[in-house]
Design a protein around this motif. Structure first.
Motif, PDB file in Angstrom:
ATOM      1  N   ASN A 223      -8.731   9.031   8.547  1.00  0.00           N
ATOM      2  CA  ASN A 223      -9.266   9.917   7.516  1.00  0.00           C
ATOM      3  C   ASN A 223      -8.543  11.243   7.353  1.00  0.00           C
ATOM      4  O   ASN A 223      -8.720  11.912   6.338  1.00  0.00           O
ATOM      5  N   ASP A 224      -7.734  11.640   8.343  1.00  0.00           N
ATOM      6  CA  ASP A 224      -7.133  12.982   8.293  1.00  0.00           C
ATOM      7  C   ASP A 224      -5.725  12.987   7.702  1.00  0.00           C
ATOM      8  O   ASP A 224      -5.383  13.844   6.886  1.00  0.00           O
ATOM      9  N   VAL A 225      -4.907  12.045   8.140  1.00  0.00           N
ATOM     10  CA  VAL A 225      -3.502  11.994   7.719  1.00  0.00           C
ATOM     11  C   VAL A 225      -3.135  10.546   7.395  1.00  0.00           C
ATOM     12  O   VAL A 225      -3.533   9.626   8.121  1.00  0.00           O
ATOM     13  N   LEU A 226      -2.386  10.363   6.317  1.00  0.00           N
ATOM     14  CA  LEU A 226      -1.813   9.066   5.996  1.00  0.00           C
ATOM     15  C   LEU A 226      -0.308   9.145   6.219  1.00  0.00           C
ATOM     16  O   LEU A 226       0.370   9.923   5.550  1.00  0.00           O
ATOM     17  N   ILE A 227       0.193   8.366   7.178  1.00  0.00           N
ATOM     18  CA  ILE A 227       1.643   8.270   7.371  1.00  0.00           C
ATOM     19  C   ILE A 227       2.137   7.054   6.596  1.00  0.00           C
ATOM     20  O   ILE A 227       1.681   5.932   6.825  1.00  0.00           O
ATOM     21  N   ILE A 228       3.047   7.290   5.677  1.00  0.00           N
ATOM     22  CA  ILE A 228       3.715   6.225   4.942  1.00  0.00           C
ATOM     23  C   ILE A 228       5.092   6.076   5.569  1.00  0.00           C
ATOM     24  O   ILE A 228       5.881   7.030   5.573  1.00  0.00           O
ATOM     25  N   SER A 229       5.399   4.907   6.108  1.00  0.00           N
ATOM     26  CA  SER A 229       6.607   4.787   6.922  1.00  0.00           C
ATOM     27  C   SER A 229       7.302   3.459   6.713  1.00  0.00           C
ATOM     28  O   SER A 229       6.732   2.512   6.185  1.00  0.00           O
ATOM     29  N   LEU A 254       0.512   3.406   6.774  1.00  0.00           N
ATOM     30  CA  LEU A 254       0.865   2.463   5.722  1.00  0.00           C
ATOM     31  C   LEU A 254       2.334   2.098   5.893  1.00  0.00           C
ATOM     32  O   LEU A 254       3.218   2.945   5.733  1.00  0.00           O
ATOM     33  N   HIS A 255       2.590   0.846   6.224  1.00  0.00           N
ATOM     34  CA  HIS A 255       3.958   0.377   6.458  1.00  0.00           C
ATOM     35  C   HIS A 255       4.566  -0.126   5.148  1.00  0.00           C
ATOM     36  O   HIS A 255       3.977  -0.952   4.451  1.00  0.00           O
ATOM     37  N   VAL A 256       5.754   0.387   4.826  1.00  0.00           N
ATOM     38  CA  VAL A 256       6.433   0.055   3.567  1.00  0.00           C
ATOM     39  C   VAL A 256       7.802  -0.538   3.911  1.00  0.00           C
ATOM     40  O   VAL A 256       8.817   0.169   3.911  1.00  0.00           O
ATOM     41  N   PRO A 257       7.862  -1.827   4.220  1.00  0.00           N
ATOM     42  CA  PRO A 257       9.141  -2.413   4.620  1.00  0.00           C
ATOM     43  C   PRO A 257      10.095  -2.675   3.463  1.00  0.00           C
ATOM     44  O   PRO A 257      11.306  -2.763   3.673  1.00  0.00           O
ATOM     45  N   THR A 258       9.563  -2.816   2.246  1.00  0.00           N
ATOM     46  CA  THR A 258      10.432  -3.013   1.083  1.00  0.00           C
ATOM     47  C   THR A 258      10.572  -1.679   0.360  1.00  0.00           C
ATOM     48  O   THR A 258       9.617  -1.176  -0.242  1.00  0.00           O
ATOM     49  N   ILE A 259      11.753  -1.095   0.451  1.00  0.00           N
ATOM     50  CA  ILE A 259      12.004   0.206  -0.167  1.00  0.00           C
ATOM     51  C   ILE A 259      12.246   0.053  -1.665  1.00  0.00           C
ATOM     52  O   ILE A 259      11.899   0.922  -2.461  1.00  0.00           O
ATOM     53  N   LYS A 260      12.853  -1.064  -2.023  1.00  0.00           N
ATOM     54  CA  LYS A 260      13.085  -1.350  -3.441  1.00  0.00           C
ATOM     55  C   LYS A 260      12.990  -2.854  -3.644  1.00  0.00           C
ATOM     56  O   LYS A 260      13.707  -3.588  -2.959  1.00  0.00           O
ATOM     57  N   PRO A 261      12.107  -3.346  -4.541  1.00  0.00           N
ATOM     58  CA  PRO A 261      11.168  -2.575  -5.358  1.00  0.00           C
ATOM     59  C   PRO A 261      10.010  -2.035  -4.515  1.00  0.00           C
ATOM     60  O   PRO A 261       9.520  -2.724  -3.604  1.00  0.00           O
ATOM     61  N   LEU A 262       9.583  -0.835  -4.822  1.00  0.00           N
ATOM     62  CA  LEU A 262       8.546  -0.158  -4.058  1.00  0.00           C
ATOM     63  C   LEU A 262       7.159  -0.626  -4.517  1.00  0.00           C
ATOM     64  O   LEU A 262       6.924  -0.810  -5.717  1.00  0.00           O
TER      65      LEU A 262
END
Length: 346
Positions: A223-229, A254-262
């Motif tokens: 609830n305090d911080v969202l790390i998008i990584s 929040l894990h974002v393994p595909t940088i493009k397309p985002l």
């Protein structure tokens, strides 16, 4: 001028600890795994061998770096489907393009610095513009070697993000690398994947994670911080979240393994939740990577979190040395992330 060999360097770099004790580290092949952390050997090489069992179109090529990109596993299993191109990255990419035109699915491996800096125009003209089915898999992304700017690909995503039609993948660990290898083999079109090689940490299997090309996924709530990584920084983000529990700081990852397309929809959904600060963490320069991509998405959609910050490498030529020292120095270690988030929340 004679070109230096990729191996024409000392086997070890040394540093002095504060007490004056001389420490040694294998700067080129140093593992990012922590002490006692579970690892899996050569996940890309083994996954490619498995995919090739039922896919005779899959072939492997390397620019004198099969051992250092884990492609030697594939070369041993399928010697008649492996091509050693020598220290010639531009020829490597051109050959991969030609083989793709003949119906093959080539996996071309080298170091990220050589693909992004030395072979860019060949990838652009011969592969991306033609939409060819070439998979470019590159070791030593970001700050995963201590050999200094010649081998530290701190700007590779920035270089490749502007290339139309190129999918960019930055997996976190061995679990995801194995799944992503299969996924990009099945995907039609050019792909650039950052590779963690050797003994790679196992992290995401503990969370029941499954890789899906083009999808970002919540690994844990908070609830305090969202790390998008992305990449290894998702591992660091999860370590940071656990460490900050004792300080009663609730961190989502929040894990974002595909940088493009985002995956803009998922990013906007999570970043729009009231009261959470947003931090983007990446093993890449602060310029042109995931952080600026996310900031652009938020700005265009009019989503304004209560705070926004980037944890990334500086816009500078980085030092050589031991990886733990460098990760602390440039703010991407777990300890450095904890300090940064405490200051942000406090």
């Amino acid at each position: 001028m004679t070109r230096r060999s990729k191996y024409d360097r000392p086997a070890h770099l040394a540093e002095r600890a504060e007490g004056g004790v001389r420490l040694k580290t294998s700067a080129m092949i140093a593992s990012i795994a922590g002490e006692g952390q579970r690892t899996a050997p050569a996940p890309f090489g083994h996954a490619l061998v498995e995919a090739a069992r039922t896919r005779p179109d899959i072939i492997g090529l390397s620019a004198d770096l099969s051992k250092y990109t884990d492609l030697h596993i594939f070369a041993k299993a399928y010697p008649d489907r492996f091509y050693q191109m020598g220290m010639a990255e531009q020829i490597l990419m051109s050959a991969a393009a030609g083989l793709a035109r003949e119906g093959f699915t080539p996996f071309a491996t080298t170091y990220a610095v050589f693909a992004s800096r030395r072979a860019y125009d060949f990838i652009f003209m011969a592969i991306a513009e033609e939409g060819l089915n070439v998979k470019i898999v590159c070791a030593l992304p970001g700050l995963t070697t201590g050999y200094g700017p010649s081998h530290q690909a701190t700007e590779d995503i920035a270089i490749f993000r502007g290339m139309p039609g190129l999918t960019i993948v930055d997996p976190c660990d061995a679990h995801e690398i194995a799944q992503a290898t299969t996924a990009i083999a099945d995907h039609k079109g050019p792909v650039y994947m950052r590779l963690l090689r050797g003994n790679v940490p196992m992290v995401l299997d503990e969370y029941g994670y499954t890789f899906e090309l083009g999808k970002a996924k919540m690994i844990r709530g908070g609830n305090d911080v969202l790390i998008i990584s992305s990449g290894l920084m998702t591992m660091r983000a999860l370590e940071t979240a656990k460490a900050l529990e004792s300080d009663r700081i609730d961190v989502a990852v929040l894990h974002v393994p595909t940088i493009k397309p985002l995956d803009e929809a998922t990013i906007l959904k999570e970043a729009a939740k009231t009261g959470r600060k947003v931090v983007v963490a990446e093993n890449h320069s602060v310029v042109g990577g995931l952080g600026e991509a996310v900031a652009g998405v938020l700005m265009r959609a009019g989503v304004m979190p209560s705070g926004f910050a980037q944890i990334a490498l500086p816009d500078a030529f980085l030092d050589a040395g031991a990886l733990p020292t460098l990760h602390d120095r440039y703010g991407i270690s777990t300890e450095a992330m904890c300090t940064r988030l405490k200051a942000m929340v406090g």
